[in-house]
Design a protein around this motif. Structure first.
Motif, PDB file in Angstrom:
ATOM      1  N   PHE A  50       0.850  -1.184   0.000  1.00 20.33           N
ATOM      2  CA  PHE A  50       0.000   0.000   0.000  1.00 20.33           C
ATOM      3  C   PHE A  50       0.890   1.239   0.000  1.00 20.33           C
ATOM      4  N   THR A  51       0.376   2.306  -0.549  1.00 17.91           N
ATOM      5  CA  THR A  51       1.081   3.582  -0.425  1.00 17.91           C
ATOM      6  C   THR A  51       0.778   4.177   0.948  1.00 17.91           C
ATOM      7  N   ALA A  52       1.686   5.025   1.425  1.00 18.40           N
ATOM      8  CA  ALA A  52       1.441   5.707   2.692  1.00 18.40           C
ATOM      9  C   ALA A  52       0.188   6.574   2.605  1.00 18.40           C
ATOM     10  N   PHE A  53      -0.062   7.126   1.425  1.00 21.82           N
ATOM     11  CA  PHE A  53      -1.267   7.955   1.226  1.00 21.82           C
ATOM     12  C   PHE A  53      -2.524   7.120   1.429  1.00 21.82           C
ATOM     13  N   ASP A  54      -2.554   5.884   0.866  1.00 16.81           N
ATOM     14  CA  ASP A  54      -3.738   5.036   1.011  1.00 16.81           C
ATOM     15  C   ASP A  54      -3.974   4.648   2.467  1.00 16.81           C
ATOM     16  N   VAL A  55      -2.886   4.338   3.180  1.00 17.78           N
ATOM     17  CA  VAL A  55      -3.039   3.949   4.590  1.00 17.78           C
ATOM     18  C   VAL A  55      -3.673   5.088   5.379  1.00 17.78           C
ATOM     19  N   ARG A  56      -3.306   6.307   5.038  1.00 23.78           N
ATOM     20  CA  ARG A  56      -3.804   7.450   5.795  1.00 23.78           C
ATOM     21  C   ARG A  56      -5.140   7.961   5.288  1.00 23.78           C
ATOM     22  N   ARG A  57      -5.338   7.962   3.963  1.00 21.89           N
ATOM     23  CA  ARG A  57      -6.517   8.601   3.390  1.00 21.89           C
ATOM     24  C   ARG A  57      -7.585   7.614   2.907  1.00 21.89           C
ATOM     25  N   ARG A  58      -7.241   6.353   2.707  1.00 22.67           N
ATOM     26  CA  ARG A  58      -8.220   5.350   2.275  1.00 22.67           C
ATOM     27  C   ARG A  58      -8.168   4.144   3.214  1.00 22.67           C
ATOM     28  N   PRO A  59      -8.304   4.366   4.508  1.00 24.52           N
ATOM     29  CA  PRO A  59      -8.116   3.274   5.471  1.00 24.52           C
ATOM     30  C   PRO A  59      -9.124   2.141   5.309  1.00 24.52           C
ATOM     31  N   GLU A  60     -10.371   2.444   4.891  1.00 24.33           N
ATOM     32  CA  GLU A  60     -11.373   1.387   4.744  1.00 24.33           C
ATOM     33  C   GLU A  60     -10.966   0.393   3.668  1.00 24.33           C
ATOM     34  N   GLU A  61     -10.447   0.897   2.535  1.00 26.95           N
ATOM     35  CA  GLU A  61     -10.015   0.000   1.457  1.00 26.95           C
ATOM     36  C   GLU A  61      -8.830  -0.856   1.904  1.00 26.95           C
ATOM     37  N   VAL A  62      -7.877  -0.226   2.593  1.00 24.00           N
ATOM     38  CA  VAL A  62      -6.704  -0.962   3.080  1.00 24.00           C
ATOM     39  C   VAL A  62      -7.144  -2.035   4.070  1.00 24.00           C
ATOM     40  N   ALA A  63      -8.030  -1.658   4.999  1.00 27.25           N
ATOM     41  CA  ALA A  63      -8.494  -2.608   6.005  1.00 27.25           C
ATOM     42  C   ALA A  63      -9.232  -3.778   5.367  1.00 27.25           C
ATOM     43  N   ALA A  64     -10.043  -3.515   4.330  1.00 18.22           N
ATOM     44  CA  ALA A  64     -10.788  -4.584   3.676  1.00 18.22           C
ATOM     45  C   ALA A  64      -9.844  -5.586   3.008  1.00 18.22           C
ATOM     46  N   GLN A  65      -8.798  -5.082   2.331  1.00 14.13           N
ATOM     47  CA  GLN A  65      -7.858  -5.991   1.676  1.00 14.13           C
ATOM     48  C   GLN A  65      -7.028  -6.763   2.694  1.00 14.13           C
ATOM     49  N   LEU A  66      -6.651  -6.093   3.754  1.00 14.10           N
ATOM     50  CA  LEU A  66      -5.869  -6.760   4.785  1.00 14.10           C
ATOM     51  C   LEU A  66      -6.709  -7.826   5.490  1.00 14.10           C
ATOM     52  N   ARG A  67      -7.986  -7.517   5.743  1.00 16.14           N
ATOM     53  CA  ARG A  67      -8.886  -8.493   6.358  1.00 16.14           C
ATOM     54  C   ARG A  67      -9.037  -9.719   5.460  1.00 16.14           C
ATOM     55  N   ALA A  68      -9.164  -9.487   4.142  1.00 23.76           N
ATOM     56  CA  ALA A  68      -9.314 -10.599   3.202  1.00 23.76           C
ATOM     57  C   ALA A  68      -8.063 -11.470   3.185  1.00 23.76           C
ATOM     58  N   ALA A  69      -6.875 -10.833   3.197  1.00 23.99           N
ATOM     59  CA  ALA A  69      -5.622 -11.598   3.168  1.00 23.99           C
ATOM     60  C   ALA A  69      -5.456 -12.420   4.440  1.00 23.99           C
ATOM     61  N   LEU A  70      -5.766 -11.838   5.593  1.00 21.55           N
ATOM     62  CA  LEU A  70      -5.651 -12.557   6.855  1.00 21.55           C
ATOM     63  C   LEU A  70      -6.655 -13.719   6.927  1.00 21.55           C
ATOM     64  N   SER A  71      -7.879 -13.464   6.449  1.00 22.57           N
ATOM     65  CA  SER A  71      -8.896 -14.514   6.461  1.00 22.57           C
ATOM     66  C   SER A  71      -8.514 -15.664   5.550  1.00 22.57           C
ATOM     67  N   ALA A  72      -7.948 -15.333   4.370  1.00 24.94           N
ATOM     68  CA  ALA A  72      -7.523 -16.383   3.440  1.00 24.94           C
ATOM     69  C   ALA A  72      -6.392 -17.210   4.034  1.00 24.94           C
ATOM     70  N   ALA A  73      -5.625 -16.598   4.963  1.00 28.70           N
ATOM     71  CA  ALA A  73      -4.507 -17.312   5.571  1.00 28.70           C
ATOM     72  C   ALA A  73      -4.928 -18.077   6.833  1.00 28.70           C
ATOM     73  N   GLY A  74      -6.225 -17.985   7.202  1.00 31.47           N
ATOM     74  CA  GLY A  74      -6.701 -18.767   8.339  1.00 31.47           C
ATOM     75  C   GLY A  74      -7.117 -17.977   9.555  1.00 31.47           C
ATOM     76  N   TRP A  75      -6.975 -16.652   9.517  1.00 35.05           N
ATOM     77  CA  TRP A  75      -7.411 -15.855  10.671  1.00 35.05           C
ATOM     78  C   TRP A  75      -8.928 -15.808  10.766  1.00 35.05           C
ATOM     79  N   ARG A  76      -9.444 -15.916  11.985  1.00 34.37           N
ATOM     80  CA  ARG A  76     -10.862 -15.770  12.225  1.00 34.37           C
ATOM     81  C   ARG A  76     -11.075 -14.709  13.289  1.00 34.37           C
ATOM     82  N   PRO A  77     -11.921 -13.712  13.015  1.00 34.12           N
ATOM     83  CA  PRO A  77     -12.151 -12.644  14.000  1.00 34.12           C
ATOM     84  C   PRO A  77     -12.626 -13.200  15.325  1.00 34.12           C
TER      85      PRO A  77
END
Length: 316
Positions: A289-316
Motif C-alpha cells: 500500500f502507499t502511505a497515502f492510502d493507509v492514511r486517506r483510504r483506510p477502509e479499502e486498506v483494512a478490507a484488503q488486509l482483512r481478506a488476506a488474513l482470512s484467506a490465511a486462516g485468521w478468524r475474527p
C-alpha cells in the motif's frame, strides 16, 4: 573551519569553536577595539548586527554560523532548541524551519539583537523557560537541548500533527534517542503541547512501528478490529544483509509493505520488486500500500488486509 595549531591564540580557538561568530565583547577581550574596527573596515570581518561579528568577508551564512548567530544574539544562557537543536545533534530529514528556536532563562528577556538580524538569516525566536534540567541540556557547538528534549519541543512547535509524529518517529528510527528517553522528557513537561499525541506516538514506536506510515498502519488495525502486526521482522536477503519488513503477522504469514516517497525512485522500486519476489518464494503473502492510502483510504486498506488474513486462516 580548519583546526587551529596547538600554539594558536585564544581568539583563533574561539573562532574555531564558534564557527567564526563572536560578540564584540569576546573580540575585544582578545584584540584592541581599534584592531577590531580595522578588521571590519578592511572587509576581513563582517558586522552581523550591533555587537555581533563574523570573522569572514561576506557571503551566505552556513548552517553552523546561523546557529551561533541565534544563540549569541539571544544572550547569556541561551541554548539552541527544537528542530534546529535536533539537526545539530544529527537528526536527518526534509523538514524546514523558517525560525530558529532558542531557550533563554525566564528571568530575563532576550536581547534586542534578535530584531536586528540582517536579511539572509532565519528569524530567531526566543522562548523563556523557568528551568532547564541538566538532563535536558547538552554541551556542544553551540550548546543545545538534549536530543530527547529537542524532539519533544520540535513536536510541540511543529506546524501539523503529522509533522510532529514524523519528527518523533525519525529520531527513534535513526537511533538518535529511545522512546523511553523522550517519555522521560514528557513526564517533566506536564503542560507540553500535543502531550497526548507524543505519548501515543511513543507507544506505537516502542511497539515496533518506526516510520509514520507504519504507525498509521498499526492504528488502522486497532481501529478496524484487525490483529496487531508483530512489528518489524528481521530477514536476511540473498546477499546476506539484514532487512526489515514493515509489518508481519507470524502466525498467518501475511506481510505488508508501506511505500513512501522513496519508492518512486527507480533503483528503490527495482530493489523492492526483487525483495517482494523473495518473500513470495519463501511462502508469505505480501500486500503493498502507499502511505497515502493507509492514511486517506483506510477502509479499502483494512478490507484488503482483512481478506488476506482470512484467506490465511485468521478468524475474527
Amino acid at each position: 573551519m580548519r583546526l587551529p595549531r596547538d600554539d594558536a591564540s585564544g581568539l583563533e580557538w574561539l573562532l574555531f569553536e564558534q564557527s567564526g561568530i563572536v560578540t564584540w565583547a569576546q573580540a575585544t577581550a582578545e584584540l584592541t577595539p581599534a584592531t577590531v574596527r580595522h578588521l571590519l573596515a578592511s572587509g576581513r570581518w563582517q558586522r552581523v548586527c550591533r555587537g555581533l561579528l563574523r570573522a569572514a568577508p561576506g557571503g551566505p551564512f552556513s548552517q553552523d554560523e546561523q546557529w551561533w548567530v541565534a544563540v549569541l544574539a539571544a544572550g547569556e544562557g541561551a541554548v539552541l532548541a527544537g528542530l534546529a537543536a535536533a539537526r545539530a545533534g544529527g537528526l536527518r530529514g526534509t523538514w524546514r524551519y523558517e525560525v530558529v528556536d532558542v531557550l533563554v532563562p525566564h528571568q530575563r528577556r532576550a536581547t534586542d539583537l534578535l530584531r536586528r538580524l540582517p536579511p539572509g538569516l532565519p528569524a530567531v525566536r526566543a522562548r523563556r523557560v523557568r528551568q532547564l534540567p541538566d538532563a535536558d541540556r547538552q554541551r556542544g557547538r553551540p550548546d543545545r537541548t538534549s536530543m530527547a528534549r529537542s524532539l519533544v519541543d520540535a513536536a510541540q512547535w511543529a506546524r501539523t500533527d503529522d509533522e510532529a509524529q514524523e519528527i518523533l518517529a525519525a529520531g527513534c528510527q535513526q537511533r538518535r534517542v529511545t522512546p523511553a528517553e523522550v517519555g522521560a522528557v514528557v513526564d517533566r513537561l506536564p503542560r507540553a503541547r500535543r502531550r497526548s499525541l507524543i505519548r501515543e506516538t511513543l507507544r506505537d514506536v516502542a511497539g515496533g512501528a518506526e516510520a509514520l506510515s507504519e504507525i498509521d498502519l498499526v492504528r488502522l488495525c486497532r481501529r478496524h478490529g484487525l490483529p496487531m502486526p508483530d512489528g518489524q521482522e528481521r530477514r536476511r536477503d540473498a546477499e546476506g544483509r539484514i532487512r526489515y519488513l514493515d509489518a508481519y503477522w507470524r502466525r498467518w504469514r501475511p506481510h505488508v509493505e508501506v511505500d513512501g516517497a522513496h519508492h518512486m525512485d527507480a533503483r528503490h522500486w527495482a530493489a523492492d520488486l526483487r525483495r517482494q519476489n523473495r518473500v513470495w518464494i519463501e511462502g508469505d503473502r505480501i500486500l503493498r500500500f502507499t502511505a497515502f492510502d493507509v492514511r486517506r483510504r483506510p477502509e479499502e486498506v483494512a478490507a484488503q488486509l482483512r481478506a488476506a488474513l482470512s484467506a490465511a486462516g485468521w478468524r475474527p
